[in-house]
Design a protein around this motif. Structure first.
Motif, PDB file in Angstrom:
ATOM      1  N   ARG A 147       0.717  -1.144   0.096  1.00 48.27           N
ATOM      2  CA  ARG A 147      -0.129   0.075  -0.025  1.00 48.27           C
ATOM      3  C   ARG A 147       0.863   1.258  -0.129  1.00 48.27           C
ATOM      4  O   ARG A 147       0.403   2.434   0.441  1.00 48.27           O
ATOM      5  CB  ARG A 147      -0.973   0.051   1.089  1.00 48.27           C
ATOM      6  CG  ARG A 147      -2.090  -1.194   0.946  1.00 48.27           C
ATOM      7  CD  ARG A 147      -2.885  -1.002   2.200  1.00 48.27           C
ATOM      8  NE  ARG A 147      -3.542  -0.102   2.647  1.00 48.27           N
ATOM      9  CZ  ARG A 147      -4.837   0.475   2.075  1.00 48.27           C
ATOM     10  NH1 ARG A 147      -5.258  -0.320   0.945  1.00 48.27           N
ATOM     11  NH2 ARG A 147      -5.231   1.815   2.388  1.00 48.27           N
ATOM     12  N   CYS A 150      -0.531   4.884  -0.880  1.00 49.33           N
ATOM     13  CA  CYS A 150      -1.925   4.922  -0.205  1.00 49.33           C
ATOM     14  C   CYS A 150      -1.847   6.153   0.747  1.00 49.33           C
ATOM     15  O   CYS A 150      -0.724   6.450   1.396  1.00 49.33           O
ATOM     16  CB  CYS A 150      -2.434   3.795   0.555  1.00 49.33           C
ATOM     17  SG  CYS A 150      -2.892   2.413  -0.741  1.00 49.33           S
ATOM     18  N   CYS A 153       0.379   5.833   4.615  1.00 53.82           N
ATOM     19  CA  CYS A 153       1.172   4.696   4.545  1.00 53.82           C
ATOM     20  C   CYS A 153       2.243   4.586   5.422  1.00 53.82           C
ATOM     21  O   CYS A 153       2.928   3.492   5.520  1.00 53.82           O
ATOM     22  CB  CYS A 153       1.126   3.978   3.260  1.00 53.82           C
ATOM     23  SG  CYS A 153       2.565   5.012   2.357  1.00 53.82           S
ATOM     24  N   CYS A 171       0.046  10.870  -4.286  1.00 57.01           N
ATOM     25  CA  CYS A 171       0.592   9.464  -3.467  1.00 57.01           C
ATOM     26  C   CYS A 171       1.368   9.693  -2.349  1.00 57.01           C
ATOM     27  O   CYS A 171       1.235   9.120  -1.109  1.00 57.01           O
ATOM     28  CB  CYS A 171       1.175   8.672  -4.516  1.00 57.01           C
ATOM     29  SG  CYS A 171      -0.052   8.309  -5.948  1.00 57.01           S
ATOM     30  N   ARG A 291      -0.122   0.287  -4.725  1.00 56.12           N
ATOM     31  CA  ARG A 291      -0.951   1.297  -4.126  1.00 56.12           C
ATOM     32  C   ARG A 291      -2.544   0.667  -3.718  1.00 56.12           C
ATOM     33  O   ARG A 291      -3.426   1.337  -3.603  1.00 56.12           O
ATOM     34  CB  ARG A 291      -1.193   2.315  -4.991  1.00 56.12           C
ATOM     35  CG  ARG A 291      -1.016   3.833  -4.295  1.00 56.12           C
ATOM     36  CD  ARG A 291      -1.548   4.987  -5.173  1.00 56.12           C
ATOM     37  NE  ARG A 291      -2.948   5.029  -5.018  1.00 56.12           N
ATOM     38  CZ  ARG A 291      -3.972   5.147  -5.876  1.00 56.12           C
ATOM     39  NH1 ARG A 291      -3.445   4.844  -7.061  1.00 56.12           N
ATOM     40  NH2 ARG A 291      -5.199   5.374  -5.894  1.00 56.12           N
TER      41      ARG A 291
END
Length: 611
Positions: A147, A150, A153, A171, A291
């Motif tokens: 991830r 994300c 994260c 991101c 992701r």
């Protein structure tokens, strides 16, 4: 890691006026290297591995795992230790602050018992880092955090801030980069400024039974109200969108560097390793999730290539530069191999002519002239003035270290007769979950080079087919579904001007068939020619070869295949391609248990393939 230099880093706009000066510094350094070391011979066979480790933090109450931004703190503590405490291992900074690179401090050599030390040295690196980790913090060998990219994260958590990010990324935050390591920030910032656009990569989604059709990526949960302004219409239906170099540089890999005895042997070995790059990439693929989504690819390679691409649209459209800085090998090096260089290779003609005038072999000159098409991306003010900066003897290395091909040709240092010799860095392999697997791949590759040299094996084939193999090696479940171009006659034949190839399965290439000996048999025959290998070492090598054999025939899944199957069979997975926080937590926790188990796995397939 690249060359570290003192001085103030320059922005891209500051570098531009000095590009020709810097190129001349690097070219003069290269000519000095060739003149001083071209006829250097009888260097010992030395080799070593490099592993990029990921730092992670688990929160068992909330069922979350995050990337731990602590590499700079750990490296600082290592620097305070007595040298005796780290006598056999070393650590370096990497681009992202959740990654730390570990290597053996002393290269391995040609003695067979050295192969028995590889796995234990890898284990020691983990143990030394673990001493500086708090409760629920771990160091793991995973190639791509599922991830990464994300929202929140990492730990500490940082929200993305595209308005103020140097990459304008939705991101990833700039905080992911390693602080106090200016090469990281300036190199990446200069990539963006040179290419005149932000990073934009689209990865094909795995279309499962409940995946939305079409799948349309959405960043509305990132807290950026105008997020669509930052994707610049780069979203594509049925693709996962990535927009940060941190997602590329945050990938971790396994590399092996080998020293040849001479310049000529280094060219020969480099050429023989080229066809093996895709084979070892295929055997090691471990990146099926991007992701937080299951993808239709198994590897990091093209994604990392795209996130580090500094070419402008004009350079791409007019093919002024053949590929990204991070790409498959562009050409063979030996003049006798030039017949296999069947793709267009852009070169700096001026550099080529100067190298030819300085007695550099033609095909090697083309390799370097292609390298010199690349602009320097990380430069300090001291590097612009070589007379004031003795460290400018690394001028060529600085140029060479900012191109990341699947192989890197590494000359000695220009002014140092006692430096390491002519080396080849083998770069395509992805990380495995266990030290056993990483050691097996490293040892198999190294033994294979010994067999190639001993039996005069010839693996060369057209570079266009090498490129095609690299693409096939990244496809989903490629070992089970794809075949690879490979030469049919690998024993050197003076009467054969150019080898024929045919498509073979990975099982045929490694384990052989009625028409092909197989790479494993080459290594076994090489080992059988020695009677003085101690029983323990031979058992270790046999265990590694057995593992490689089973990976190639599909008995043992690649990490990518196993991870995808784990997610698809997880009770919380809704067959919608989404890997949520708890699925990731369960997956990475299981990987942590596997990686840190006390029992070794050499006599059977790794136990996680049975789960």
């Amino acid at each position: 890691m690249g060359v570290l230099s003192t001085g103030r880093p320059l922005t891209w706009n500051e570098i531009v006026p000095y590009r020709s000066i810097l190129k001349n510094h690097a070219l003069n350094d290269l000519i000095t290297i060739l003149n001083k070391h071209r006829h250097r011979t009888n260097d010992a066979f030395l080799w070593g591995d490099e592993i990029e480790y990921s730092l992670l933090r688990f929160d068992h109450k909330t069922k979350r795992v995050q990337l731990l931004l602590k590499a700079d703190e750990i490296l600082s503590k290592f620097n305070q230790l007595d040298s005796n405490e780290l006598s056999s291992i070393m650590f370096h900074a990497e681009d992202c602050n959740f990654v730390i690179e570990g290597i053996p401090s002393i290269p391995y050599g040609s003695f067979f018992f050295h192969y028995n030390r590889v796995e234990s040295n890898m284990k020691l690196r983990r143990e030394q880092v673990e001493k500086f980790l708090d409760k629920n913090e771990y160091i793991l060998t995973i190639s791509a955090f599922p991830r990464l990219g994300c929202n929140r994260c990492t730990y500490p958590e940082y929200e993305s801030d595209p308005e103020h990010s140097f990459e304008h990324s939705i991101c990833c935050s700039d905080h992911y980069k390693t602080p106090n390591y200016p090469r990281t920030m300036f190199l990446n910032q200069n990539v963006v400024e040179r290419r005149q656009s932000k990073v934009s990569v689209n990865v094909p989604i795995l279309k499962d039974t409940n995946t939305s059709n079409p799948f349309r990526d959405d960043f509305s949960s990132y807290g950026v109200s105008n997020w669509k302004d930052y994707v610049n219409n780069n979203l594509q239906d049925n693709y996962i969108h990535l927009d940060s170099s941190s997602i590329g540089w945050g990938c971790c890999c396994l590399q092996v560097t080998l020293q040849a005895q001479s310049f000529d042997e280094s060219l020969h070995l480099y050429d023989q390793l080229i066809p093996l790059t895709s084979i070892f990439l295929s055997l090691s693929t471990s990146c099926p999730i991007w992701r937080g989504y299951l993808s239709n690819v198994d590897s990091r390679w093209n994604i990392l290539s795209s996130t580090t691409d500094d070419r402008t649209n004009e350079e791409i459209e007019k093919n002024l530069l053949n590929s990204s800085r991070y790409s498959s090998v562009p050409c063979y090096l030996s003049d006798s191999s030039d017949i296999y260089n069947d793709t267009n290779l852009n070169i700096d003609q001026e550099v080529y002519q100067i190298l030819i005038q300085n007695n550099c072999p033609s095909t090697v000159a083309k390799h370097f002239a292609h390298l010199f098409l690349r602009d320097p991306l990380y430069v300090t003010d001291e590097q612009v003035h070589p007379k004031d900066n003795p460290s400018n003897r690394f001028a060529f290395e600085n140029q060479n270290s900012m191109v990341w091909n699947s192989l890197r040709f590494k000359p000695p240092v220009s002014e140092d007769s006692a430096s390491l010799g002519w080396r080849i860095e083998f770069r395509p392999m992805e990380l495995q979950i266990t030290d056993f697997e990483n050691a097996a791949l490293s040892v198999f590759l190294t033994l294979l080079t010994r067999a190639i040299l001993s039996y005069n094996i010839d693996l060369r084939m057209p570079i266009s087919l090498v490129n095609e193999n690299m693409e096939r090696a990244q496809m989903k479940n490629n070992i089970q579904t794809n075949k690879f171009h490979f030469p049919t006659q690998i024993f050197h034949d003076r009467n054969c001007k150019k080898h024929e190839t045919r498509e073979m399965s990975m099982d045929e290439i490694i384990n052989g068939s009625t028409n092909f000996i197989g790479l494993k048999s080459l290594v076994v025959n090489y080992l059988n020619s020695f009677e003085d290998i101690d029983t323990s070492t031979r058992q270790t090598m046999d265990n590694y070869l057995h593992f490689i054999s089973q990976r190639a025939n599909g008995t043992i899944l690649t990490n990518a295949m196993w991870i995808r199957e784990y997610v698809k069979n997880h009770p919380l997975y809704k067959h919608d391609s989404i890997v949520n926080e708890q699925i990731q937590y369960d997956l990475i926790w299981l990987i942590q248990q596997i990686a840190n188990q006390k029992q070794s796995l050499p006599n059977t397939q790794p136990s996680y393939n049975k789960l």
